[in-house]
Design a protein around this motif. Sequence first.
Motif, short mmCIF file in Angstrom:
data_model
loop_
_atom_site.label_atom_id
_atom_site.label_comp_id
_atom_site.label_asym_id
_atom_site.label_seq_id
_atom_site.Cartn_x
_atom_site.Cartn_y
_atom_site.Cartn_z
N ALA A 213 0.84 -1.21 0.00
CA ALA A 213 0.00 0.00 0.00
C ALA A 213 0.87 1.25 0.00
O ALA A 213 1.97 1.26 0.55
CB ALA A 213 -0.89 -0.02 1.23
N GLN A 214 0.39 2.29 -0.68
CA GLN A 214 1.01 3.61 -0.61
C GLN A 214 -0.07 4.64 -0.32
O GLN A 214 -1.26 4.39 -0.54
CB GLN A 214 1.68 3.98 -1.94
N LEU A 215 0.39 5.79 0.14
CA LEU A 215 -0.54 6.89 0.38
C LEU A 215 0.09 8.14 -0.22
O LEU A 215 1.18 8.54 0.18
CB LEU A 215 -0.72 7.06 1.89
N MET A 289 8.78 9.06 4.35
CA MET A 289 8.17 9.36 3.05
C MET A 289 9.10 10.12 2.12
O MET A 289 10.13 10.65 2.53
CB MET A 289 6.87 10.16 3.22
N GLY A 290 8.71 10.12 0.84
CA GLY A 290 9.34 10.97 -0.15
C GLY A 290 8.41 12.15 -0.42
O GLY A 290 7.20 12.00 -0.32
N ALA A 291 9.00 13.30 -0.75
CA ALA A 291 8.16 14.49 -0.96
C ALA A 291 8.89 15.48 -1.85
O ALA A 291 10.08 15.30 -2.15
CB ALA A 291 7.83 15.14 0.38
N PHE A 314 3.59 14.26 -1.77
CA PHE A 314 4.35 13.35 -0.90
C PHE A 314 3.78 11.94 -1.04
O PHE A 314 2.63 11.77 -1.45
CB PHE A 314 4.32 13.80 0.57
N GLY A 315 4.60 10.96 -0.75
CA GLY A 315 4.14 9.58 -0.84
C GLY A 315 4.75 8.77 0.29
O GLY A 315 5.95 8.86 0.54
N MET A 316 3.91 8.01 0.99
CA MET A 316 4.44 7.20 2.09
C MET A 316 3.85 5.80 2.08
O MET A 316 2.86 5.54 1.38
CB MET A 316 4.19 7.88 3.43
#
Length: 348
Positions: A213-215, A289-291, A314-316
């Motif tokens: 899963a990612q958000l 996360m990356g952002a 952003f993605g976490m």
Amino acid sequence: MSDAATLEGELEALEAQALEAVATADSESLEELRVRYLGRKEGRVSAILRGLGGLDPAARPRVGQAANRVKGSIAKALDARAQALAEADVRPSGHGDLSLPGRSGWRGARHPVTLVIDELCTLFGEMGFSRARGPEIETDWYNFEALNTPLDHPAADEQDTLYLADGTHLLRSHTSPVQVRVLQTHEPPIRVLAPGMVFRRDTWDATHAPAFAQLEGLVVDEGVTFVDLKATLAEFARRFWGPGTEVRFRPSFFPFTEPSAEVDVKRVRTIREPDGSTRTEEGDWLEIMGAGMVDPAVLEAAGIDSERYTGFAFGMGPARIAMLRHAITDIRSLYENDIRFLSQFGPS
Ligand code: PHE
């Protein structure tokens, strides 16, 4: 002509056999035994009684008496055994054992990753984000090219995924294509959170799952700057992990953000000692996360005027966050669907 002595011998053997069987019978086999020995039609004692007619008339009364005695003795044993079983057995027949502890129905539990996603959506919802979603099967344009990643770019290799037979559709390798879909269909101001499954050609081990899963988060409006990114993500971290949480932004690279950062958090907990004094305990820096600021090329690919609007994304990985929260050391336990593991975490 039957022989009286043989019949008497048979009767004795029958009695011994029947009494032994009755002594250990349960309530069901007791009924079978009653039929087997005393039944009118097939019962073995009845068969002997029927055979009396073939005897020498002088011997009939003796054998008849013996048969009746055996019949009485077996019937008495059957009744005694039935009585004993009824006394030992508290079950009202046919209603199960009411003395056993109750069995409650299994109510199910939400998956620990779903619980984290829901909590994050609520938390970001309070900051004005709504929920968005996109397809798990994407085109390579949405997954790579619209995100400023040419297909021959090394960043595309890092996110190698599974292609469908038509050669242009693939299982999305991140939730970032939802950025493009939202930008194409919505006018700024945009503030969305997009949770979902993503797929990579990763080896299944303690820290990697080929499907996870990612958000994704996306904010686009006039005048959005890196300060908004830092403030929003720091606010999120403090609301999620507690007010003492420290946040660090490390320079990084993603083709679709410029500048880009990796975001780390350090949890600082205040511990109250038994004597009432307090001390703080610091955890390690954890990458969560990356952002980065949305690259103008991404805005333009989706038809948004990059002179007028700016934004951040952003993605976490909610699985990572669930692992930190519950001290889970192997990501596979989150995706193996073992109910004994999953049912420990949350309400249904
Ligand atoms: N899509 C990136 C990944 O999967 C994460 C990311 C999302 C980075 C948004 C920057 C902005 O690794």
